[in-house]
Design a protein around this motif. Structure first.
Motif, mmCIF file in Angstrom:
data_model
loop_
_atom_site.group_PDB
_atom_site.id
_atom_site.type_symbol
_atom_site.label_atom_id
_atom_site.label_comp_id
_atom_site.label_asym_id
_atom_site.label_seq_id
_atom_site.Cartn_x
_atom_site.Cartn_y
_atom_site.Cartn_z
ATOM 1 N N GLN A 185 1.532 -21.016 1.507
ATOM 2 C CA GLN A 185 2.283 -20.307 2.546
ATOM 3 C C GLN A 185 2.758 -21.277 3.623
ATOM 4 N N GLN A 186 1.900 -22.224 3.962
ATOM 5 C CA GLN A 186 2.276 -23.202 4.991
ATOM 6 C C GLN A 186 3.385 -24.139 4.517
ATOM 7 N N LEU A 187 3.546 -24.277 3.208
ATOM 8 C CA LEU A 187 4.616 -25.120 2.663
ATOM 9 C C LEU A 187 5.936 -24.373 2.544
ATOM 10 N N GLY A 188 5.919 -23.074 2.875
ATOM 11 C CA GLY A 188 7.179 -22.338 2.913
ATOM 12 C C GLY A 188 7.267 -21.109 2.044
ATOM 13 N N PHE A 189 6.252 -20.820 1.237
ATOM 14 C CA PHE A 189 6.317 -19.644 0.378
ATOM 15 C C PHE A 189 6.325 -18.375 1.214
ATOM 16 N N ASP A 190 7.196 -17.449 0.832
ATOM 17 C CA ASP A 190 7.285 -16.168 1.530
ATOM 18 C C ASP A 190 6.122 -15.258 1.163
ATOM 19 N N PHE A 191 5.657 -15.369 -0.107
ATOM 20 C CA PHE A 191 4.555 -14.542 -0.576
ATOM 21 C C PHE A 191 3.744 -15.328 -1.605
ATOM 22 N N THR A 192 2.435 -15.088 -1.631
ATOM 23 C CA THR A 192 1.564 -15.723 -2.618
ATOM 24 C C THR A 192 0.659 -14.670 -3.249
ATOM 25 N N TYR A 193 0.360 -14.839 -4.532
ATOM 26 C CA TYR A 193 -0.521 -13.915 -5.249
ATOM 27 C C TYR A 193 -1.859 -13.771 -4.523
ATOM 28 N N ASP A 194 -2.389 -12.545 -4.550
ATOM 29 C CA ASP A 194 -3.734 -12.308 -4.032
ATOM 30 C C ASP A 194 -4.602 -11.746 -5.161
ATOM 31 N N LYS A 195 -4.944 -12.606 -6.095
ATOM 32 C CA LYS A 195 -5.803 -12.187 -7.212
ATOM 33 C C LYS A 195 -7.222 -11.872 -6.730
ATOM 34 N N ARG A 196 -7.627 -12.494 -5.640
ATOM 35 C CA ARG A 196 -8.993 -12.287 -5.157
ATOM 36 C C ARG A 196 -9.249 -10.824 -4.810
ATOM 37 N N LEU A 197 -8.268 -10.142 -4.206
ATOM 38 C CA LEU A 197 -8.467 -8.726 -3.886
ATOM 39 C C LEU A 197 -8.665 -7.918 -5.164
ATOM 40 N N ARG A 198 -7.827 -8.158 -6.169
ATOM 41 C CA ARG A 198 -7.982 -7.444 -7.438
ATOM 42 C C ARG A 198 -9.358 -7.682 -8.038
ATOM 43 N N ASP A 199 -9.793 -8.941 -8.050
ATOM 44 C CA ASP A 199 -11.079 -9.262 -8.666
ATOM 45 C C ASP A 199 -12.241 -8.636 -7.899
ATOM 46 N N ARG A 200 -12.134 -8.607 -6.576
ATOM 47 C CA ARG A 200 -13.207 -7.977 -5.797
ATOM 48 C C ARG A 200 -13.234 -6.473 -6.015
ATOM 49 N N LEU A 201 -12.074 -5.863 -6.144
ATOM 50 C CA LEU A 201 -12.034 -4.436 -6.433
ATOM 51 C C LEU A 201 -12.619 -4.131 -7.807
ATOM 52 N N LEU A 202 -12.479 -5.071 -8.725
ATOM 53 C CA LEU A 202 -12.969 -4.854 -10.084
ATOM 54 C C LEU A 202 -14.448 -5.173 -10.242
ATOM 55 N N PHE A 203 -14.924 -6.231 -9.569
ATOM 56 C CA PHE A 203 -16.270 -6.722 -9.858
ATOM 57 C C PHE A 203 -17.255 -6.683 -8.681
ATOM 58 N N ASN A 204 -16.783 -6.703 -7.458
ATOM 59 C CA ASN A 204 -17.647 -6.993 -6.318
ATOM 60 C C ASN A 204 -18.021 -5.752 -5.525
ATOM 61 N N PRO A 205 -19.093 -5.847 -4.713
ATOM 62 C CA PRO A 205 -19.471 -4.716 -3.858
ATOM 63 C C PRO A 205 -18.413 -4.454 -2.789
#
Length: 474
Positions: free
Chosen positions: A280-300
């Protein structure tokens, strides 16, 4: 760009273009992209989307499919996804690009420009693939610009024939296959050398050309082109050829060059390894957030809540999804009930709202990108009703351009409140509060926020939106 303007939190719809067109063949024989009626794009817009990602439109080496698309792992994946598959269904990876020209099996010359115009007139933007890490292993471009690609050596080839190979254009030219450092090299690809001026120039010029036919790019495995990652992945060949880091990050140079020509051009990064913020700091407007998906699937639940405590700037630029062509289908991964609760979380927090074609209908099979046909499935009417209701709601101004904030919840009768997630949206006088029981058990909580001061009791994987004193239950 006509009527195309992004809200603060846009929706994007991914289509597997080759398989999607094939699915319409029974009704429209020999249909190509340029034959798609504008009403189809209009329907996508009316569902609440601002961008359409046509995945896999570029020309690959179809005549080399037999050479690269039948390894044991792929054969197993084909059988699981499409039990009745035949060789005719195997069309090769769209991520092993020969050149950035529209695949003639998908559309005629000029189709992308006309589709972009149709979409823009409806208020939609067109997103296409940009695969910066590699091209097809036998791409015509290797012959044209050999220095753009990472060279190996005879010794490296002898020691590691999985990663290195002799170019078909020149047996003396030893090249590296494209690679993720955690996996074996992709045999159908050749690695671009971003530490060489020719490699950077090739990619930047390609991006500048793409600005003429689309409104943005989804950049495949974007973190592989960061200097530190590239240096670590390719230590040996870089040392042999005495190549050193150019200093500036490739993405900073590339995005700056493109934004100078088209400031509204959208850069979306497929990104992992906690490098999303850096990109994001290099200029990307949006970046994938796989961590949210994985936490919703596996984490408390508390880890989901903690993830949503990230800074607003990071969250605003996060791409929120439950599935895409690389992930298992949401219905299969989460199950029906949990997938709906996970969707409530995913699509009522800030960021880009990403949906994969077939997700609304509860498609179960993840189809490898090398296949050009989907299995025939029955739509899940309960899921369709749920998503229709949800996206109609979040297509309102408060969810598209409002201000978001996390809400703490408190115990009502027991500790089940810890399984509840809550947040609010504000836009002018409009106010909405989202309450989600993200657990397979009934839960209760007390919420005290502004004018709202009351308790909620929610069934398993149940959600409610309290919008201007009207309860909307899911």
């Amino acid at each position: 760009m006509n009527n195309f303007r992004l809200p603060k939190y846009p929706g994007i719809f991914e289509i597997n273009t080759r398989a999607w067109l094939e699915s319409m063949q029974s009704k429209y024989p020999d249909i190509k992209l340029n034959d798609v009626h504008p009403d189809i794009w209009s329907e996508i817009k009316n569902q609440g989307f601002d961008l359409v990602w046509l995945m896999g439109v570029w020309q690959n080496n179809v005549h080399l499919v037999d050479k690269y698309a039948y390894d044991e792992g792929l054969l197993d994946a084909y059988g699981k996804a499409l039990p009745d598959w035949t060789k005719q269904d195997v069309v090769g990876s769209p991520y092993a690009i020969d050149q950035y020209k529209l695949n003639p099996l998908i559309g005629k010359k000029g189709a992308l420009r006309s589709v972009k115009t149709e979409m823009n007139n409806l208020g939609l933007g067109l997103i296409l693939d940009f695969v910066p890490n590699h091209f097809h292993a036998e791409s015509q471009i290797i012959e044209q610009v050999p220095n753009a690609f990472l060279k190996g050596s005879k010794d490296l080839l002898e020691k590691d024939p999985v990663t290195y190979y002799e170019s078909v254009h020149n047996a003396e030219l030893i090249l590296a296959h494209g690679k993720d450092p955690y996996f074996a090299a992709w045999q159908d690809t050749v690695q671009v050398n971003i530490f060489h001026e020719a490699g950077r120039k090739l990619l930047i010029n390609t991006l500048l050309e793409l600005t003429k036919v689309c409104d943005g790019v989804r950049c495949d495995m974007a973190m592989l082109l960061m200097n530190d990652v590239f240096s670590e992945t390719w230590k040996q060949p870089l040392a042999i050829h005495e190549a050193t880091s150019p200093g500036n990050e490739f993405w900073f140079e590339a995005i700056s060059a493109v934004k100078a020509v088209r400031p509204d051009f959208i850069f979306i990064a497929e990104a992992y390894w906690d490098l999303e913020w850096d990109l994001q700091q290099l200029g990307f407007d949006f970046t994938y957030d796989k961590r949210l998906r994985d936490r919703l699937l596996f984490n408390p639940v508390h880890e989901v809540r903690d993830h949503l405590r990230a800074t607003g700037e990071f969250q605003d630029k996060s791409v929120r999804f439950l599935e895409n062509h690389d992930e298992d289908r949401a219905f299969s991964a989460f199950g029906e009930q949990k997938s709906m609760a996970a969707a409530m979380v995913t699509y009522t927090v800030p960021g880009m709202r990403f949906v994969h074609d077939g997700q609304f209908e509860g498609v179960k099979n993840k189809v490898p990108v090398q296949l050009g046909r989907f299995p025939r499935t029955f739509a899940n009417q309960r899921l369709i009703r749920f998503y229709t209701k949800l996206f109609k709601l979040i297509n309102s101004e408060i969810f598209r351009n409002g201000d978001w904030g996390l809400i703490e919840v408190y115990p009502k009768d027991d500790d089940s409140f810890s399984n509840i997630l809550a947040w609010e949206w504000r836009n002018g006088n409009d106010h909405a509060i989202v309450i989600i029981n993200y657990s397979p058990f009934p839960a209760s909580c007390f919420v005290s926020k502004g004018k709202l001061n009351r308790s909620f009791v929610l069934e398993a994987y149940h959600s409610v939106i309290y919008n201007n004193e009207v309860n909307i239950e899911f």
